[in-house]
Design an enzyme around this catalytic site. Sequence first.
Site, short mmCIF file in Angstrom:
data_model
loop_
_atom_site.label_atom_id
_atom_site.label_comp_id
_atom_site.label_asym_id
_atom_site.label_seq_id
_atom_site.Cartn_x
_atom_site.Cartn_y
_atom_site.Cartn_z
N LYS A 170 0.89 -1.16 -0.12
CA LYS A 170 -0.07 -0.02 -0.05
C LYS A 170 0.73 1.18 0.08
O LYS A 170 2.25 1.17 0.06
CB LYS A 170 -1.11 -0.06 1.15
CG LYS A 170 -1.88 -1.32 1.24
CD LYS A 170 -2.67 -1.38 2.21
CE LYS A 170 -3.99 -0.58 2.02
NZ LYS A 170 -5.32 -0.70 2.69
N ASP A 220 -7.62 1.97 -6.29
CA ASP A 220 -8.04 2.62 -5.24
C ASP A 220 -8.79 3.84 -5.47
O ASP A 220 -8.20 4.86 -5.80
CB ASP A 220 -7.02 2.77 -4.06
CG ASP A 220 -7.71 3.21 -2.74
OD1 ASP A 220 -8.72 2.73 -2.47
OD2 ASP A 220 -6.93 4.03 -2.07
#
Length: 284
Positions: A170, A220
């Site tokens: 991430k 995302d």
Amino acid sequence: MYPIDPIDLRRAIVANVSAALTEDVADGDINAALIAEHSEAHARVITRESAVICGVDWVNEVFQQLDAGVALTWRVRDGDRVSPGDTLVELTGKARSLLTGERAALNFLQLLSATATRAAHFVAMLEGTGVNLLDTRKTLPGLRLAQKYAVTCGGGQSHRMGLYDAFLIKENHIMACGGIEAAIKAARALAPGKRVEVETETPDELGQALAAGADIIMLDNFSLEDTRAAVATTNGRALLEASGNVNADTLVGIAQTGVDYISMGTLTKDVTAIDLSMRLFIEH
């Protein structure tokens, strides 16, 4: 995506129930002690609303740990759909045991059935799109395996179980490693057999993840336009997972872009327990 190991699940059930009984009963149920020790009873659990059932093994384990003499006769199985008023299970045994186990058993059954029901609702919305619905790690502490199993009872799939079985690189990992390429390279060196997924927030990051050979790329909070473009750009070189801002209003539109997976934290963190009731009948 990552099947639930039945051995791990069994261990979790035993541990979940042990913790729940310790929390609720501790050194003894003083309420049940009001009832004659040898009094026998019959009980049945009904649902007051429609649901997809999950939690049979947790209920069984509650009474196995409390009193193995309690007999349970199930009218449903995990994954079954039920309607208001349906009987889920009938129990026979010592009245004290039935009452002592009631709350722990119903807590598991109402929570896990709620999780399965919520998953089934969203899976039904995806019918015909070819997209698989994934859960996340946003689960109730201590009940991750339980809730992830419940998602599968509703037709969804389990994403990675934790921080140990697959990489999900991430934003903060990328920053700390010095970039997407460096993070993926480090992951391959550390655990060559583990699947590597990278979270991306822009088309440029998508390109970097593709160039570095990510197995899965998370999009995302991509717009629908950017998601469609990402599918075209990727062209099968990696699996695509859409995440962020996914709800009942956006789910189908995202699925129609052609991504492989959609993940939703709401499957496990925003559930409302199914309304269940246990009715007890003392046998004289």
